[in-house]
Write an enzyme that holds these catalytic residues in place. Structure first.
Site, PDB file in Angstrom:
ATOM      1  N   CYS A   2      11.392  -8.774   4.402  1.00  0.00           N
ATOM      2  CA  CYS A   2      12.314  -9.612   4.190  1.00  0.00           C
ATOM      3  C   CYS A   2      11.720 -11.124   3.847  1.00  0.00           C
ATOM      4  O   CYS A   2      10.809 -11.682   4.318  1.00  0.00           O
ATOM      5  CB  CYS A   2      13.524 -10.165   5.409  1.00  0.00           C
ATOM      6  SG  CYS A   2      14.374  -8.653   6.080  1.00  0.00           S
ATOM      7  N   ARG A  27       8.389  -8.940  -0.532  1.00  0.00           N
ATOM      8  CA  ARG A  27       8.781  -8.861   0.923  1.00  0.00           C
ATOM      9  C   ARG A  27      10.011  -8.028   1.111  1.00  0.00           C
ATOM     10  O   ARG A  27      10.142  -7.621   2.336  1.00  0.00           O
ATOM     11  CB  ARG A  27       9.050 -10.168   1.361  1.00  0.00           C
ATOM     12  CG  ARG A  27       7.973 -11.202   1.136  1.00  0.00           C
ATOM     13  CD  ARG A  27       8.413 -12.434   1.892  1.00  0.00           C
ATOM     14  NE  ARG A  27       8.410 -12.329   3.398  1.00  0.00           N
ATOM     15  CZ  ARG A  27       7.125 -12.622   4.160  1.00  0.00           C
ATOM     16  NH1 ARG A  27       5.942 -12.794   3.456  1.00  0.00           N
ATOM     17  NH2 ARG A  27       7.035 -12.477   5.432  1.00  0.00           N
ATOM     18  N   ASN A  98      14.490 -13.192   9.068  1.00  0.00           N
ATOM     19  CA  ASN A  98      13.451 -12.270   9.094  1.00  0.00           C
ATOM     20  C   ASN A  98      12.715 -12.020  10.353  1.00  0.00           C
ATOM     21  O   ASN A  98      12.410 -12.864  11.113  1.00  0.00           O
ATOM     22  CB  ASN A  98      12.128 -12.774   8.054  1.00  0.00           C
ATOM     23  CG  ASN A  98      11.077 -12.231   7.984  1.00  0.00           C
ATOM     24  OD1 ASN A  98      10.984 -10.913   8.039  1.00  0.00           O
ATOM     25  ND2 ASN A  98       9.634 -12.868   7.749  1.00  0.00           N
ATOM     26  N   GLY A  99      12.619 -10.673  10.639  1.00  0.00           N
ATOM     27  CA  GLY A  99      12.304 -10.409  11.917  1.00  0.00           C
ATOM     28  C   GLY A  99      13.152  -9.149  12.638  1.00  0.00           C
ATOM     29  O   GLY A  99      14.015  -8.760  12.093  1.00  0.00           O
ATOM     30  N   GLU A 477      -8.187   5.442   0.057  1.00  0.00           N
ATOM     31  CA  GLU A 477      -7.667   4.629  -0.519  1.00  0.00           C
ATOM     32  C   GLU A 477      -6.905   4.847  -2.170  1.00  0.00           C
ATOM     33  O   GLU A 477      -5.742   4.646  -2.394  1.00  0.00           O
ATOM     34  CB  GLU A 477      -8.441   3.323  -1.091  1.00  0.00           C
ATOM     35  CG  GLU A 477      -7.984   2.192  -1.942  1.00  0.00           C
ATOM     36  CD  GLU A 477      -6.872   1.678  -1.121  1.00  0.00           C
ATOM     37  OE1 GLU A 477      -6.422   1.736  -0.088  1.00  0.00           O
ATOM     38  OE2 GLU A 477      -6.318   0.471  -1.864  1.00  0.00           O
ATOM     39  N   LYS A 481      -2.933   4.790  -2.892  1.00  0.00           N
ATOM     40  CA  LYS A 481      -2.529   4.061  -4.178  1.00  0.00           C
ATOM     41  C   LYS A 481      -1.365   4.697  -4.775  1.00  0.00           C
ATOM     42  O   LYS A 481      -0.546   4.530  -5.143  1.00  0.00           O
ATOM     43  CB  LYS A 481      -3.581   3.554  -4.731  1.00  0.00           C
ATOM     44  CG  LYS A 481      -3.829   2.155  -5.365  1.00  0.00           C
ATOM     45  CD  LYS A 481      -3.975   0.885  -4.820  1.00  0.00           C
ATOM     46  CE  LYS A 481      -3.114   0.785  -3.251  1.00  0.00           C
ATOM     47  NZ  LYS A 481      -3.699   0.003  -2.489  1.00  0.00           N
ATOM     48  N   GLU A 484       2.006   5.628  -3.065  1.00  0.00           N
ATOM     49  CA  GLU A 484       2.932   4.531  -2.655  1.00  0.00           C
ATOM     50  C   GLU A 484       3.619   4.121  -3.792  1.00  0.00           C
ATOM     51  O   GLU A 484       4.737   3.438  -3.768  1.00  0.00           O
ATOM     52  CB  GLU A 484       2.305   3.345  -1.847  1.00  0.00           C
ATOM     53  CG  GLU A 484       1.372   2.540  -2.637  1.00  0.00           C
ATOM     54  CD  GLU A 484       0.670   1.227  -1.700  1.00  0.00           C
ATOM     55  OE1 GLU A 484       1.623   0.831  -0.899  1.00  0.00           O
ATOM     56  OE2 GLU A 484      -0.450   0.965  -1.976  1.00  0.00           O
ATOM     57  N   HIS A 500     -11.520  24.377   5.180  1.00  0.00           N
ATOM     58  CA  HIS A 500     -11.067  24.719   6.573  1.00  0.00           C
ATOM     59  C   HIS A 500      -9.454  24.469   6.893  1.00  0.00           C
ATOM     60  O   HIS A 500      -8.898  24.571   7.798  1.00  0.00           O
ATOM     61  CB  HIS A 500     -11.824  23.507   7.654  1.00  0.00           C
ATOM     62  CG  HIS A 500     -13.179  23.520   7.718  1.00  0.00           C
ATOM     63  ND1 HIS A 500     -13.745  24.754   8.076  1.00  0.00           N
ATOM     64  CD2 HIS A 500     -14.279  22.712   6.964  1.00  0.00           C
ATOM     65  CE1 HIS A 500     -15.324  24.365   8.344  1.00  0.00           C
ATOM     66  NE2 HIS A 500     -15.238  23.415   7.428  1.00  0.00           N
ATOM     67  N   LYS A 599       5.607  -5.885   1.333  1.00  0.00           N
ATOM     68  CA  LYS A 599       4.271  -6.256   1.095  1.00  0.00           C
ATOM     69  C   LYS A 599       3.696  -6.746   2.385  1.00  0.00           C
ATOM     70  O   LYS A 599       2.663  -6.368   2.781  1.00  0.00           O
ATOM     71  CB  LYS A 599       4.227  -7.471   0.109  1.00  0.00           C
ATOM     72  CG  LYS A 599       2.812  -8.095   0.044  1.00  0.00           C
ATOM     73  CD  LYS A 599       1.911  -7.239  -1.084  1.00  0.00           C
ATOM     74  CE  LYS A 599       0.580  -7.872  -1.249  1.00  0.00           C
ATOM     75  NZ  LYS A 599      -0.365  -6.926  -1.605  1.00  0.00           N
TER      76      LYS A 599
HETATM   77  O1  M6R Z   1      -1.382  -7.712   4.899  1.00  0.00           O
HETATM   78  P1  M6R Z   1      -2.237  -6.650   5.352  1.00  0.00           P
HETATM   79  O2  M6R Z   1      -3.403  -6.540   4.575  1.00  0.00           O
HETATM   80  O3  M6R Z   1      -2.428  -6.842   6.964  1.00  0.00           O
HETATM   81  O4  M6R Z   1      -1.328  -5.245   4.998  1.00  0.00           O
HETATM   82  C1  M6R Z   1      -1.844  -3.878   5.388  1.00  0.00           C
HETATM   83  C2  M6R Z   1      -1.091  -2.785   4.617  1.00  0.00           C
HETATM   84  O5  M6R Z   1       0.426  -3.018   5.227  1.00  0.00           O
HETATM   85  C3  M6R Z   1      -1.194  -2.927   3.282  1.00  0.00           C
HETATM   86  O6  M6R Z   1      -2.664  -2.973   2.891  1.00  0.00           O
HETATM   87  C4  M6R Z   1      -0.635  -1.667   2.784  1.00  0.00           C
HETATM   88  O7  M6R Z   1      -0.982  -0.507   3.045  1.00  0.00           O
HETATM   89  C5  M6R Z   1      -0.301  -1.822   1.190  1.00  0.00           C
HETATM   90  N1  M6R Z   1       0.979  -1.387   0.638  1.00  0.00           N
HETATM   91  C6  M6R Z   1      -1.151  -0.847   0.523  1.00  0.00           C
HETATM   92  O8  M6R Z   1      -1.252  -0.926  -0.945  1.00  0.00           O
END
Ligand code: M6R
Length: 604
Positions: A2, A27, A98-99, A477, A481, A484, A500, A599
């Site tokens: 948020c 956010r 937010n929270g 990674e 990527k 997501e 396996h 994010k």
């Molecule tokens: O802000 P942070 O690095 O702590 O965030 C960690 C993860 O939420 C963040 O890396 C998330 O996995 C991304 N969407 C990956 O692209």
């Protein structure tokens, strides 16, 4: 999660709020809303399911209010509906949040608030509580309510009979504020008001902010006045804009050579790693017996790279824990352990809580963080800032690369301190690190090839990423990527582990992205590739081998620039990022705002 913004001042608030919300959309983007004081002293609300552009479409062209608050939501309590959208209004109170208020059920019962609620949110309960406790003094009501909430919160609150004033308070959830000649600003992060002020302060937890056109006052819960500690932004406004790129993600992929150089250069003195400017003492490294890395998502994947590198070079145990699990395990940490916490935002709640737990065992907590002054940076014993600049796209790219760079620097420093490498070896290592921006730039010239390649990925249902050693950690990674932002199921596998069980999923045409950049396991990975190829997989191979012509090995060969094996990760990841980006774009998705994600993950 948020995004929140508030403004009161000499300018019309509506555009400031809407533009600010647009920059906070990373956010959360389930719904958006604003509320503002009208001339009549009434509070008006506009809110809608959808994005800020949808909110803009229903806003009032004639709105000349100079005081208002705005919110962009990532739904936690209650579905994505108009009534659950913020701002909420109960009685004389309108607020954004937010929270998560964990005890909202109990509060609703204890203070008999249910009859005034129309949404399913914890936030509306908070609004009802503020309203119930309000007897003409907003600060008193906030003070009383703040002591009753369990959970995390950043609130901006307007009281109907205090026009032109915004009140705010936070616990855990981030909030920054600034007073400048245009008026008083508050937001989840400063990209929301950087066009107006480059100065800002981090709102301290459990302090009440009173924002008016002519200034901001700050007091603790006992009523003591506190002077805000202003900081100055150290990046350019342009860094938070797309700068001609269609998406932030693509821009951020291209920013990697510069971000890398910015991050390593201040830490290299006489061709050796040096953290004096960061305030990291030599004792931090000298008696280090073991390392625990804690992080989430992409930051955790950077930790996996760090582990493979450090364990190999330093010959000491290195473990990597997902922060949300670490919190509930029995950590094996002693006074000589180094705990490295990694986070781009510095606000990820699980990582923050993991850090707090680690601090009970050791005073050697070091965070690798991108956002200056964030909670994790402030609470860790030592901090190593990455200098990626603002990362706006939800999918992390440049932040990952500079997190890896930080691990490389730390590893070199530890190697010297623990006498595991010679000064000559350290200098060679640093020289290789300094060459990384050049090879990344070379990789970026392959962009159009990657775009063409993803025509083959767009219709895939399942994909696999395989590799060994450092390449395995990169596969994780690459898979994250892709899934997501393109919503294609992607799994990362240690190349030798596939047979396996998982190899049962390989059938005709299933894309397998194979990484083979490490000489010591090269022939083994090639054998594993042949195994999937023999079962019909469509293999995209990333390697430095110039002699790959054999069609029984792969369908597409992506040739990586020459670089020592330990440094190939920086080149491979750019290819993986471009594959994910162009697959998502090819499928018609906006990679900057993937569904269901936000994010900064500030809920547990
Ligand atoms: O802000 P942070 O690095 O702590 O965030 C960690 C993860 O939420 C963040 O890396 C998330 O996995 C991304 N969407 C990956 O692209």
């Amino acid at each position: 999660m948020c995004g929140i913004i508030g403004f009161t001042g000499k300018k019309e608030a509506q555009d400031i709020l809407l533009d600010g919300l647009a920059s906070l959309e990373y956010r959360g983007y389930d719904s958006a809303g604003i509320s503002y004081f009208k001339d009549t002293g009434k509070i008006s609300i506009r809110k809608t399911v959808g994005k800020v552009k949808d909110l803009r479409a229903i806003c009032d062209d004639e709105n000349n209010s100079t005081c208002g608050i705005g919110h962009t939501r990532w739904a936690t309590h209650g579905g994505v509906t108009n009534s659950n959208a913020h701002p909420h209004k109960v009685g004389k109170v309108s607020l954004i949040h937010n929270g998560i208020i964990e005890n909202y059920h109990e509060l609703a019962e204890e203070y008999d608030l249910s009859s005034s609620l129309i949404s399913e949110t914890d936030t509306e309960v908070a609004a009802a509580l503020f309203n119930k406790l309000y007897d003409g003094s907003p600060v008193d009501a906030i003070r009383k309510a703040a002591r009753l909430f369990h959970g995390s919160f950043a609130f901006c609150i307007m009281f109907k009979d205090h026009p032109g004033t915004i009140y705010a308070i936070r616990n855990v959830s981030p909030m920054v504020a600034s007073y400048c000649e245009d008026g008083s600003f508050i937001a989840s992060d400063l990209t929301a008001f950087i066009n107006y002020s480059r100065r800002y302060f981090i709102v301290p937890e459990y302090h009440i902010l009173t924002m008016k056109e002519d200034g901001i006052t700050l007091e603790d819960l006992e009523g003591n006045q506190i002077q805000p500690e202003y900081l100055e932004v150290d990046w350019d406004v342009a860094a938070a804009q797309k700068d001609g790129y269609p998406h932030f993600m693509l821009k951020e992929i291209h920013e990697q050579p510069d971000a890398f150089t910015r991050t390593i250069t201040p830490r290299i003195v006489n061709q050796l790693p040096d953290f004096t400017e960061d305030g990291l003492p030599d004792e931090l490294f000298a008696d280090c017996t073991d390392i625990t890395v804690v992080a989430c998502g992409t930051a955790m994947h950077a930790g996996m790279v760090g582990k493979t590198l450090m364990q190999g070079m330093l010959k000491i145990p290195v473990t990597v824990s997902v922060a949300s699990e670490f919190r509930y395990e029995q950590p094996v940490i002693s006074r000589t352990s180094l705990v490295i916490v990694v986070s781009q935002s510095g606000e990820t709640i699980d990582t923050l809580e993991a850090l707090r737990l680690a601090k009970k065992y050791t005073t050697k907590t070091l965070s690798i963080v991108n956002v200056k002054g964030s909670s994790i940076a402030r609470e860790s014993n030592y901090v190593l800032y990455t200098h990626a600049g603002p990362e706006i796209a939800v999918a992390s790219t440049k932040a990952y690369t500079v997190q890896m760079a930080s691990f490389y620097l730390l590893c070199c420093k530890l190697g010297l301190s623990l006498n595991k490498i010679t000064e000559h070896e350290a200098k060679t290592f640093i020289k290789n690190l300094q060459n990384v921006p050049n090879t990344i730039s070379q990789v970026l010239t392959q962009e159009s090839e990657m775009q063409r390649l993803t025509n083959r990925m767009i219709n895939a249902q399942n994909t696999f990423f395989i590799g060994r050693s450092l390449d395995y950690t990169l596969s994780m990674e690459g898979a994250l990527k892709l899934k997501e932002i393109s919503y294609i199921h992607a799994e990362a596998y240690a190349a030798g582990e596939l047979k396996h069980g998982t190899i049962a999923l390989i059938s005709d045409g299933v894309p397998v992205i194979a990484l083979a950049t490490q000489k010591h396991v090269y022939s083994k990975v090639i054998s594993n590739i042949r195994e999937v190829k023999a079962r019909g997989a469509y293999v995209i191979l990333l390697s430095k081998d110039e002699n790959i012509t054999d069609k029984s090995v792969c369908d597409v060969h992506i040739r990586l620039p020459e670089s020592p094996d330990a440094f190939s990760v920086f080149n491979s990841v750019v290819i993986l990022q471009l594959i994910a980006y162009y697959t998502a774009v090819g499928k018609g998705f906006n990679p900057d705002q993937p569904r269901n994600l936000a994010k900064s993950v500030t809920v547990e």
